[in-house]
Design a protein around this motif. Structure first.
Motif, mmCIF file in Angstrom:
data_model
loop_
_atom_site.group_PDB
_atom_site.id
_atom_site.type_symbol
_atom_site.label_atom_id
_atom_site.label_comp_id
_atom_site.label_asym_id
_atom_site.label_seq_id
_atom_site.Cartn_x
_atom_site.Cartn_y
_atom_site.Cartn_z
ATOM 1 N N THR A 196 0.845 -1.201 0.000
ATOM 2 C CA THR A 196 0.000 0.000 0.000
ATOM 3 C C THR A 196 0.878 1.248 0.000
ATOM 4 O O THR A 196 2.050 1.201 0.380
ATOM 5 N N ALA A 197 0.304 2.372 -0.426
ATOM 6 C CA ALA A 197 0.936 3.672 -0.204
ATOM 7 C C ALA A 197 0.518 4.164 1.178
ATOM 8 O O ALA A 197 -0.434 3.662 1.779
ATOM 9 N N LEU A 198 1.211 5.153 1.690
ATOM 10 C CA LEU A 198 0.879 5.721 2.996
ATOM 11 C C LEU A 198 -0.054 6.917 2.877
ATOM 12 O O LEU A 198 -0.704 7.305 3.848
ATOM 13 N N ALA A 199 -0.113 7.496 1.689
ATOM 14 C CA ALA A 199 -0.979 8.657 1.465
ATOM 15 C C ALA A 199 -1.382 8.680 -0.011
ATOM 16 O O ALA A 199 -0.792 7.988 -0.839
ATOM 17 N N GLY A 200 -2.403 9.476 -0.314
ATOM 18 C CA GLY A 200 -2.831 9.612 -1.693
ATOM 19 C C GLY A 200 -3.792 8.524 -2.139
ATOM 20 O O GLY A 200 -4.258 7.708 -1.334
ATOM 21 N N PRO A 201 -4.084 8.479 -3.448
ATOM 22 C CA PRO A 201 -5.122 7.582 -3.960
ATOM 23 C C PRO A 201 -4.784 6.104 -3.833
ATOM 24 O O PRO A 201 -5.689 5.257 -3.873
ATOM 25 N N PHE A 202 -3.506 5.743 -3.682
ATOM 26 C CA PHE A 202 -3.129 4.338 -3.586
ATOM 27 C C PHE A 202 -2.948 3.875 -2.140
ATOM 28 O O PHE A 202 -2.428 2.783 -1.889
ATOM 29 N N ALA A 203 -3.416 4.699 -1.199
ATOM 30 C CA ALA A 203 -3.328 4.329 0.222
ATOM 31 C C ALA A 203 -4.567 3.604 0.706
ATOM 32 O O ALA A 203 -4.663 3.255 1.882
ATOM 33 N N TRP A 204 -5.495 3.304 -0.197
ATOM 34 C CA TRP A 204 -6.782 2.768 0.245
ATOM 35 C C TRP A 204 -6.664 1.391 0.889
ATOM 36 O O TRP A 204 -7.405 1.090 1.840
ATOM 37 N N LYS A 205 -5.739 0.567 0.431
ATOM 38 C CA LYS A 205 -5.605 -0.766 1.040
ATOM 39 C C LYS A 205 -5.178 -0.664 2.504
ATOM 40 O O LYS A 205 -5.730 -1.325 3.377
ATOM 41 N N GLY A 206 -4.174 0.154 2.750
ATOM 42 C CA GLY A 206 -3.721 0.342 4.126
ATOM 43 C C GLY A 206 -4.781 0.979 4.997
ATOM 44 O O GLY A 206 -4.994 0.571 6.142
ATOM 45 N N ASN A 207 -5.458 1.998 4.468
ATOM 46 C CA ASN A 207 -6.500 2.679 5.240
ATOM 47 C C ASN A 207 -7.666 1.743 5.560
ATOM 48 O O ASN A 207 -8.197 1.738 6.679
ATOM 49 N N ARG A 208 -8.051 0.942 4.571
ATOM 50 C CA ARG A 208 -9.150 -0.004 4.802
ATOM 51 C C ARG A 208 -8.772 -1.042 5.842
ATOM 52 O O ARG A 208 -9.577 -1.373 6.732
ATOM 53 N N ALA A 209 -7.549 -1.539 5.761
ATOM 54 C CA ALA A 209 -7.099 -2.529 6.735
ATOM 55 C C ALA A 209 -7.052 -1.939 8.136
ATOM 56 O O ALA A 209 -7.474 -2.587 9.111
ATOM 57 N N LEU A 210 -6.557 -0.715 8.262
ATOM 58 C CA LEU A 210 -6.498 -0.070 9.581
ATOM 59 C C LEU A 210 -7.889 0.128 10.166
ATOM 60 O O LEU A 210 -8.111 -0.107 11.369
ATOM 61 N N MET A 211 -8.843 0.544 9.350
ATOM 62 C CA MET A 211 -10.213 0.738 9.837
ATOM 63 C C MET A 211 -10.800 -0.564 10.365
ATOM 64 O O MET A 211 -11.449 -0.588 11.416
ATOM 65 N N LYS A 212 -10.554 -1.659 9.661
ATOM 66 C CA LYS A 212 -11.051 -2.963 10.089
ATOM 67 C C LYS A 212 -10.394 -3.408 11.395
ATOM 68 O O LYS A 212 -11.050 -3.810 12.356
ATOM 69 N N ILE A 213 -9.057 -3.345 11.403
ATOM 70 C CA ILE A 213 -8.288 -3.859 12.535
ATOM 71 C C ILE A 213 -8.594 -3.086 13.813
ATOM 72 O O ILE A 213 -8.627 -3.654 14.905
ATOM 73 N N ARG A 214 -8.838 -1.782 13.689
ATOM 74 C CA ARG A 214 -9.069 -0.960 14.877
ATOM 75 C C ARG A 214 -10.379 -1.278 15.579
ATOM 76 O O ARG A 214 -10.602 -0.835 16.705
ATOM 77 N N LYS A 215 -11.237 -2.056 14.941
ATOM 78 C CA LYS A 215 -12.454 -2.514 15.609
ATOM 79 C C LYS A 215 -12.144 -3.585 16.639
ATOM 80 O O LYS A 215 -12.931 -3.827 17.557
#
Length: 250
Positions: A196-215
């Motif tokens: 994943t990227a850390l920012a920008g349009p290609f960061a969606w995989k990382g952001n989605r994973a973080l949202m899931k895991i933080r539950k």
């Protein structure tokens, strides 16, 4: 030690040892080079799945930076004794783990019997098992089934399950994450390899994973492998999750 960014040479420097076609999947074992160092590589549909150094002095070291990043888990908890790795590949991480963490044990879930067979034939899996009796077990099934079919608990669970370039989606469901959380001992760590990227349009995989895991985990962190890369460039990152607050070091 041949650490740093891994660069594989062109096709003229590759020797294909084995090629298996199974439906739409092509699995290869290839001898090539990472920089100036000879390596043996496992690929699926052209994507590099796993690799080991062929030089004896480096045989227990890790070719890929994201796997070396996983070792940060032992800085968080030096007393890790039981680990589950989901996704065996060429079994390069278990080789490193068993050589560098005396007394610790590792279970590996690898769903594909072809991969296990190739690891036995080309990557020294049988010799690795024989060298570490009682510390190394292989389960020929998917990680979710391994976790749900036993009451075993672990200090560390690593999700590195890929088929080609695609991660195993079964391990990102709510049921799977609840199960993973329940199979970690107090203060245990869950790690995921995420390109994943850390920012920008290609960061969606990382952001989605973080949202899931933080539950399911109070503390999370996404560590890039190559700090020199720009934030919007895709690279391998390792997501760390735990119920215990992370320790920080200089």
């Amino acid at each position: 030690m041949p650490f740093g960014r891994t660069i594989f040479k062109n096709k003229k420097n590759k020797n294909v040892l084995c090629k298996i076609r199974r439906g739409g999947t092509v699995i290869k074992v290839v001898d090539t080079f990472a920089g100036s160092h000879p390596v043996r590589v496992l690929t699926i549909n052209g994507a590099i799945e796993s690799a080991v150094f062929k030089e004896e002095r480096y045989k227990d070291e890790l070719v890929f930076g994201y796997m070396r990043q996983m070792e940060w888990a032992f800085r968080q908890n030096p007393d890790i004794r039981d680990t589950l790795l989901i996704g065996g590949g060429a079994f390069s991480y278990p080789r490193h783990y068993l050589a560098h963490h005396a007394g610790a044990s590792i279970d590996v879930a690898e769903i594909d019997p072809n991969i296990i067979s190739l690891a036995r034939q080309y990557f020294g899996l049988d010799e690795l098992s024989a060298a570490h009796p009682g510390r190394f077990r292989i389960f020929e099934e998917d990680g979710f089934r391994v976790l749900s079919s036993s009451e075993n608990c672990y200090d560390l669970i690593i999700n590195d399950a890929f088929t080609g370039r695609e991660a195993d989606g079964n391990l990102s469901t709510d049921n799977a994450l609840q199960l993973i959380r329940s199979r970690l001992r107090p203060g245990g760590l869950y790690l995921i390899n995420i390109p994943t990227a850390l920012a920008g349009p290609f960061a969606w995989k990382g952001n989605r994973a973080l949202m899931k895991i933080r539950k399911y985990f109070e503390y999370t962190m996404l560590l890039p492998v190559h700090e020199e890369k720009r934030a919007w460039e895709v690279q391998n990152c390792v997501l760390f999750a735990s119920e215990r607050e992370f320790r920080w070091f200089e």
